[in-house]
Design a protein around this motif. Sequence first.
Motif, PDB file in Angstrom:
ATOM      1  N   THR A 214       0.878  -1.285  -0.001  1.00 12.17           N
ATOM      2  CA  THR A 214      -0.035   0.076   0.191  1.00 12.17           C
ATOM      3  C   THR A 214       0.921   1.233   0.006  1.00 12.17           C
ATOM      4  OG1 THR A 214      -1.649  -1.354   1.380  1.00 12.17           O
ATOM      5  CG2 THR A 214      -1.802   1.234   1.243  1.00 12.17           C
TER       6      THR A 214
ATOM      7  N   LEU B 258      -4.600   7.185   0.289  1.00 13.59           N
ATOM      8  CA  LEU B 258      -4.095   6.250  -0.544  1.00 13.59           C
ATOM      9  C   LEU B 258      -3.567   6.822  -1.938  1.00 13.59           C
ATOM     10  CD1 LEU B 258      -4.130   3.017  -1.010  1.00 13.59           C
ATOM     11  CD2 LEU B 258      -6.701   3.556  -1.773  1.00 13.59           C
TER      12      LEU B 258
ATOM     13  N   CYS C  73      -2.561   0.512  -4.110  1.00 10.83           N
ATOM     14  CA  CYS C  73      -2.651  -0.743  -3.050  1.00 10.83           C
ATOM     15  C   CYS C  73      -3.007  -1.818  -4.107  1.00 10.83           C
ATOM     16  CB  CYS C  73      -3.637  -0.606  -1.946  1.00 10.83           C
ATOM     17  SG  CYS C  73      -3.695  -1.819  -1.099  1.00 10.83           S
TER      18      CYS C  73
ATOM     19  N   PHE D  19     -10.997  -6.396   1.660  1.00  5.12           N
ATOM     20  CA  PHE D  19     -10.463  -5.219   2.452  1.00  5.12           C
ATOM     21  C   PHE D  19      -9.324  -5.848   3.412  1.00  5.12           C
ATOM     22  CE2 PHE D  19     -14.671  -2.464   2.186  1.00  5.12           C
ATOM     23  CZ  PHE D  19     -14.408  -1.847   1.081  1.00  5.12           C
TER      24      PHE D  19
ATOM     25  N   GLN E 149      -6.626  -2.902   7.788  1.00  2.00           N
ATOM     26  CA  GLN E 149      -6.648  -1.765   7.995  1.00  2.00           C
ATOM     27  C   GLN E 149      -7.609  -0.884   7.481  1.00  2.00           C
ATOM     28  OE1 GLN E 149      -4.448  -3.983   6.866  1.00  2.00           O
ATOM     29  NE2 GLN E 149      -2.642  -3.092   6.360  1.00  2.00           N
ATOM     30  N   VAL E 150      -8.677  -1.456   6.719  1.00  2.00           N
ATOM     31  CA  VAL E 150      -9.817  -0.564   6.290  1.00  2.00           C
ATOM     32  C   VAL E 150     -10.683  -0.313   7.391  1.00  2.00           C
ATOM     33  CG1 VAL E 150     -11.854  -0.810   4.602  1.00  2.00           C
ATOM     34  CG2 VAL E 150      -9.685  -1.454   3.842  1.00  2.00           C
ATOM     35  N   TRP E 151     -10.831  -1.186   8.486  1.00  2.62           N
ATOM     36  CA  TRP E 151     -11.713  -1.028   9.589  1.00  2.62           C
ATOM     37  C   TRP E 151     -11.471   0.249  10.182  1.00  2.62           C
ATOM     38  CZ3 TRP E 151     -15.632  -4.138  10.769  1.00  2.62           C
ATOM     39  CH2 TRP E 151     -15.626  -5.508  10.369  1.00  2.62           C
TER      40      TRP E 151
ATOM     41  N   GLN F  75     -11.300   2.975   8.516  1.00  6.27           N
ATOM     42  CA  GLN F  75     -12.291   4.133   7.888  1.00  6.27           C
ATOM     43  C   GLN F  75     -13.642   3.542   8.232  1.00  6.27           C
ATOM     44  OE1 GLN F  75      -9.385   3.092   5.904  1.00  6.27           O
ATOM     45  NE2 GLN F  75      -8.536   4.777   6.947  1.00  6.27           N
TER      46      GLN F  75
ATOM     47  N   PHE G 189     -18.681  -1.909   7.156  1.00  4.98           N
ATOM     48  CA  PHE G 189     -17.558  -2.342   6.520  1.00  4.98           C
ATOM     49  C   PHE G 189     -18.126  -3.397   5.416  1.00  4.98           C
ATOM     50  CE2 PHE G 189     -14.580  -6.159   6.140  1.00  4.98           C
ATOM     51  CZ  PHE G 189     -13.236  -5.297   6.208  1.00  4.98           C
TER      52      PHE G 189
ATOM     53  N   HIS H  51     -19.679  -1.830   2.251  1.00  6.63           N
ATOM     54  CA  HIS H  51     -18.591  -1.038   1.571  1.00  6.63           C
ATOM     55  C   HIS H  51     -17.970  -2.529   0.692  1.00  6.63           C
ATOM     56  CE1 HIS H  51     -19.552   2.696   3.383  1.00  6.63           C
ATOM     57  NE2 HIS H  51     -18.873   3.105   2.284  1.00  6.63           N
ATOM     58  N   LEU H  52     -17.632  -3.493   1.225  1.00  3.76           N
ATOM     59  CA  LEU H  52     -16.923  -4.598   0.731  1.00  3.76           C
ATOM     60  C   LEU H  52     -17.890  -5.145  -0.581  1.00  3.76           C
ATOM     61  CD1 LEU H  52     -14.764  -6.411   0.404  1.00  3.76           C
ATOM     62  CD2 LEU H  52     -15.964  -7.856   2.042  1.00  3.76           C
TER      63      LEU H  52
ATOM     64  N   LYS I 142     -17.407  -2.519  -3.493  1.00  9.26           N
ATOM     65  CA  LYS I 142     -16.049  -2.763  -4.214  1.00  9.26           C
ATOM     66  C   LYS I 142     -16.001  -4.018  -4.928  1.00  9.26           C
ATOM     67  CE  LYS I 142     -11.114  -3.104  -3.365  1.00  9.26           C
ATOM     68  NZ  LYS I 142      -9.950  -3.509  -2.301  1.00  9.26           N
TER      69      LYS I 142
END
Length: 185
Positions: A43, A50, A53, A135, A138-140, A142, A149, A152-153, A156
Amino acid sequence: MAEDRGTVMLAIARAAIASRLGKILAADESAPWLTEPGACFVTLTRGGELRGCIGSLEPYRPLLQDLKENALAAAFRDPRFPPLGEQEFDAVRVEVSLLSPVTPLTFRDEADAVAQLRPGIDGVILEYGRNRGTFLPQVWEQLPTPREFFAHLKLKAGLSPHFWADGIRLSRYTVEKWKEQGGSP
């Protein structure tokens, strides 16, 4: 040992990117564990945002090769960003996440699946037909709630945040991660 491993991996990732930009940075690639199969994500961030990544979810090549290829892909081939420019090199911070083996989740329904997610611990892979997304843990930072979570996954992975079907497959993994601090190493 773990901290040494992180220092080695960060130096190799930065050196791979530097080499593509015509710069020479030394990095020790002699550690025997680098020849073992491994999966990692690299990343890049700039100013805390960002910048790229890219990674591997399953170990299918030696960790050294996976690390270098993912560093180059994060810098120059992440479709969300233009290729990294030489003028950005010193401002970019490198983070390496070494993935554990992936384990499938067994669940009855969406509520059960979401209840099994461990905030701040789990990286999650969602698959449905040809749709796939992941994800890193680390995405947790945000998206701190399991429901947010997971929604949003799904986005994605190219699905609606409200989508649910019996054919959804979920897997999880954890990471060891290391991030450069301050200026270039």
